[in-house]
Design a protein around this motif. Sequence first.
Motif, PDB file in Angstrom:
ATOM      1  N   ASP A  93       0.862  -1.181   0.000  1.00  0.00           N
ATOM      2  CA  ASP A  93       0.000   0.000   0.000  1.00  0.00           C
ATOM      3  C   ASP A  93       0.898   1.231   0.000  1.00  0.00           C
ATOM      4  N   TRP A  94       0.816   2.052  -1.054  1.00  0.00           N
ATOM      5  CA  TRP A  94       1.669   3.241  -1.169  1.00  0.00           C
ATOM      6  C   TRP A  94       0.837   4.499  -0.980  1.00  0.00           C
ATOM      7  N   PRO A  95       0.899   5.115   0.204  1.00  0.00           N
ATOM      8  CA  PRO A  95       0.182   6.380   0.415  1.00  0.00           C
ATOM      9  C   PRO A  95       0.834   7.507  -0.397  1.00  0.00           C
ATOM     10  N   VAL A  96       0.017   8.302  -1.032  1.00  0.00           N
ATOM     11  CA  VAL A  96       0.490   9.379  -1.907  1.00  0.00           C
ATOM     12  C   VAL A  96      -0.156  10.689  -1.482  1.00  0.00           C
ATOM     13  N   VAL A  97       0.621  11.782  -1.517  1.00  0.00           N
ATOM     14  CA  VAL A  97       0.031  13.106  -1.342  1.00  0.00           C
ATOM     15  C   VAL A  97       0.116  13.865  -2.657  1.00  0.00           C
ATOM     16  N   ALA A 122      -3.545   9.674   0.074  1.00  0.00           N
ATOM     17  CA  ALA A 122      -3.702   9.896   1.514  1.00  0.00           C
ATOM     18  C   ALA A 122      -4.148  11.313   1.818  1.00  0.00           C
ATOM     19  N   ALA A 123      -3.764  12.272   0.961  1.00  0.00           N
ATOM     20  CA  ALA A 123      -4.118  13.669   1.245  1.00  0.00           C
ATOM     21  C   ALA A 123      -4.006  14.519  -0.002  1.00  0.00           C
ATOM     22  N   LEU A 124      -4.826  15.557  -0.051  1.00  0.00           N
ATOM     23  CA  LEU A 124      -4.764  16.590  -1.080  1.00  0.00           C
ATOM     24  C   LEU A 124      -4.376  17.883  -0.383  1.00  0.00           C
ATOM     25  N   ILE A 125      -3.369  18.573  -0.907  1.00  0.00           N
ATOM     26  CA  ILE A 125      -2.811  19.738  -0.219  1.00  0.00           C
ATOM     27  C   ILE A 125      -2.726  20.911  -1.175  1.00  0.00           C
ATOM     28  N   ASP A 126      -3.087  22.104  -0.679  1.00  0.00           N
ATOM     29  CA  ASP A 126      -3.018  23.303  -1.501  1.00  0.00           C
ATOM     30  C   ASP A 126      -2.713  24.514  -0.612  1.00  0.00           C
ATOM     31  N   ALA A 127      -2.091  25.525  -1.217  1.00  0.00           N
ATOM     32  CA  ALA A 127      -1.728  26.730  -0.461  1.00  0.00           C
ATOM     33  C   ALA A 127      -2.869  27.733  -0.373  1.00  0.00           C
ATOM     34  N   ASP A 128      -3.918  27.549  -1.169  1.00  0.00           N
ATOM     35  CA  ASP A 128      -5.033  28.494  -1.182  1.00  0.00           C
ATOM     36  C   ASP A 128      -5.966  28.216  -0.005  1.00  0.00           C
ATOM     37  N   PRO A 129      -6.093  29.160   0.944  1.00  0.00           N
ATOM     38  CA  PRO A 129      -6.978  28.934   2.101  1.00  0.00           C
ATOM     39  C   PRO A 129      -8.426  28.699   1.698  1.00  0.00           C
ATOM     40  N   ALA A 130      -8.810  29.247   0.537  1.00  0.00           N
ATOM     41  CA  ALA A 130     -10.198  29.089   0.100  1.00  0.00           C
ATOM     42  C   ALA A 130     -10.533  27.643  -0.244  1.00  0.00           C
ATOM     43  N   LEU A 131      -9.513  26.839  -0.540  1.00  0.00           N
ATOM     44  CA  LEU A 131      -9.751  25.435  -0.882  1.00  0.00           C
ATOM     45  C   LEU A 131      -9.772  24.525   0.342  1.00  0.00           C
ATOM     46  N   SER A 132      -9.219  24.996   1.437  1.00  0.00           N
ATOM     47  CA  SER A 132      -9.143  24.161   2.641  1.00  0.00           C
ATOM     48  C   SER A 132     -10.523  23.739   3.109  1.00  0.00           C
ATOM     49  N   GLY A 133     -10.676  22.464   3.362  1.00  0.00           N
ATOM     50  CA  GLY A 133     -11.951  21.932   3.819  1.00  0.00           C
ATOM     51  C   GLY A 133     -12.864  21.468   2.715  1.00  0.00           C
ATOM     52  N   GLY A 138     -14.017  12.992  -2.786  1.00  0.00           N
ATOM     53  CA  GLY A 138     -14.317  12.449  -1.476  1.00  0.00           C
ATOM     54  C   GLY A 138     -13.224  12.637  -0.445  1.00  0.00           C
ATOM     55  N   ILE A 139     -12.185  13.450  -0.781  1.00  0.00           N
ATOM     56  CA  ILE A 139     -11.065  13.694   0.124  1.00  0.00           C
ATOM     57  C   ILE A 139     -11.022  15.175   0.464  1.00  0.00           C
ATOM     58  N   GLU A 140     -10.843  15.483   1.729  1.00  0.00           N
ATOM     59  CA  GLU A 140     -10.795  16.879   2.160  1.00  0.00           C
ATOM     60  C   GLU A 140      -9.459  17.510   1.786  1.00  0.00           C
ATOM     61  N   VAL A 141      -9.512  18.692   1.190  1.00  0.00           N
ATOM     62  CA  VAL A 141      -8.293  19.423   0.855  1.00  0.00           C
ATOM     63  C   VAL A 141      -7.727  20.056   2.131  1.00  0.00           C
ATOM     64  N   ARG A 142      -6.439  19.848   2.351  1.00  0.00           N
ATOM     65  CA  ARG A 142      -5.773  20.380   3.543  1.00  0.00           C
ATOM     66  C   ARG A 142      -4.824  21.509   3.133  1.00  0.00           C
ATOM     67  N   HIS A 143      -4.574  22.428   4.061  1.00  0.00           N
ATOM     68  CA  HIS A 143      -3.689  23.555   3.770  1.00  0.00           C
ATOM     69  C   HIS A 143      -2.235  23.097   3.807  1.00  0.00           C
ATOM     70  N   VAL A 144      -1.407  23.753   3.005  1.00  0.00           N
ATOM     71  CA  VAL A 144      -0.005  23.352   2.883  1.00  0.00           C
ATOM     72  C   VAL A 144       0.753  23.480   4.204  1.00  0.00           C
ATOM     73  N   GLY A 159       5.327  11.761  -3.291  1.00  0.00           N
ATOM     74  CA  GLY A 159       4.622  13.022  -3.427  1.00  0.00           C
ATOM     75  C   GLY A 159       4.387  13.351  -4.884  1.00  0.00           C
ATOM     76  N   VAL A 160       3.238  13.919  -5.192  1.00  0.00           N
ATOM     77  CA  VAL A 160       2.904  14.348  -6.552  1.00  0.00           C
ATOM     78  C   VAL A 160       2.765  15.860  -6.545  1.00  0.00           C
ATOM     79  N   ILE A 161       3.539  16.538  -7.396  1.00  0.00           N
ATOM     80  CA  ILE A 161       3.518  17.999  -7.457  1.00  0.00           C
ATOM     81  C   ILE A 161       2.765  18.437  -8.697  1.00  0.00           C
TER      82      ILE A 161
END
Length: 256
Positions: A93-97, A122-133, A138-144, A159-161
């Motif tokens: 099982d390979w967790p990916v962000v 495992a996670a979706l990450i973005d620097a835009d505060p408007a995307l957080s939450g 089906g996965i919650e976007v988390r802040h960077v 990691g995927v950039i």
Amino acid sequence: MATGRNHRPATRSRGIPEATVARLPLYLRALTALSERSVPTVSSEELASAAGVNSAKLRKDFSYLGSYGTRGVGYDVEYLVYQISRELGLTQDWPVVIVGIGNLGAALANYGGFASRGFRVAALIDADPALSGRQVAGIEVRHVDELESIIDTNGVSIGVITTPGGAAQQVCDRLVAAGITSILNFAPTVLSVPDGVDVRKVDLSIELQILAFHEQRKAAEALAQDVPEPLAAEAAPSGPGRDQGPDGDIPAVMPA
């Protein structure tokens, strides 16, 4: 099932060439299609044709896996699927962000093929505060700002950039500092990483440029075939006075 952190595929330790490693996913894709059709065995010629390689190269590649097939029968499809999946590390099982949840990042998050191939977003990450939450696939976007804790908590090693080019190196540095050892880079820039970190770059514009080159060449070849033979003969240099190379051939590039 084992998780990704600190578990690496066995290809390097067993001395399998990188060119062979790059072809293993092609074989796996072709074998998976055969398995879905309940095909029990396949010859090296049939599998090579499906994977787009020659059969001698395929047999050489499989020899690194210790798989030689059976004369007159071929290769067992299900066993090869397992063998290649194990060699590529896909039985784990390979967790990916995914960092950068714009159009491309969101599209990757929605791609259903990850889970069936041993990769878990495992996670979706973005620097835009408007995307957080927000929910994407089906996965919650988390802040960077949570990047390091997310990587540590989930044991992520891939990691995927998918950020804009200007932000990619900074994101890369943070991923590496947090323990990421493999990066898939979709950003339009070349990343600098320390030894021990693997980077695979996906540049769609380069792939399109390569296709444009082949299209241009095919068009030129088609045009040359349409030129009447007498006109082609008149256009070709002839006679003792023509510029020639040392062996009597016309140089490909004429001197200035």
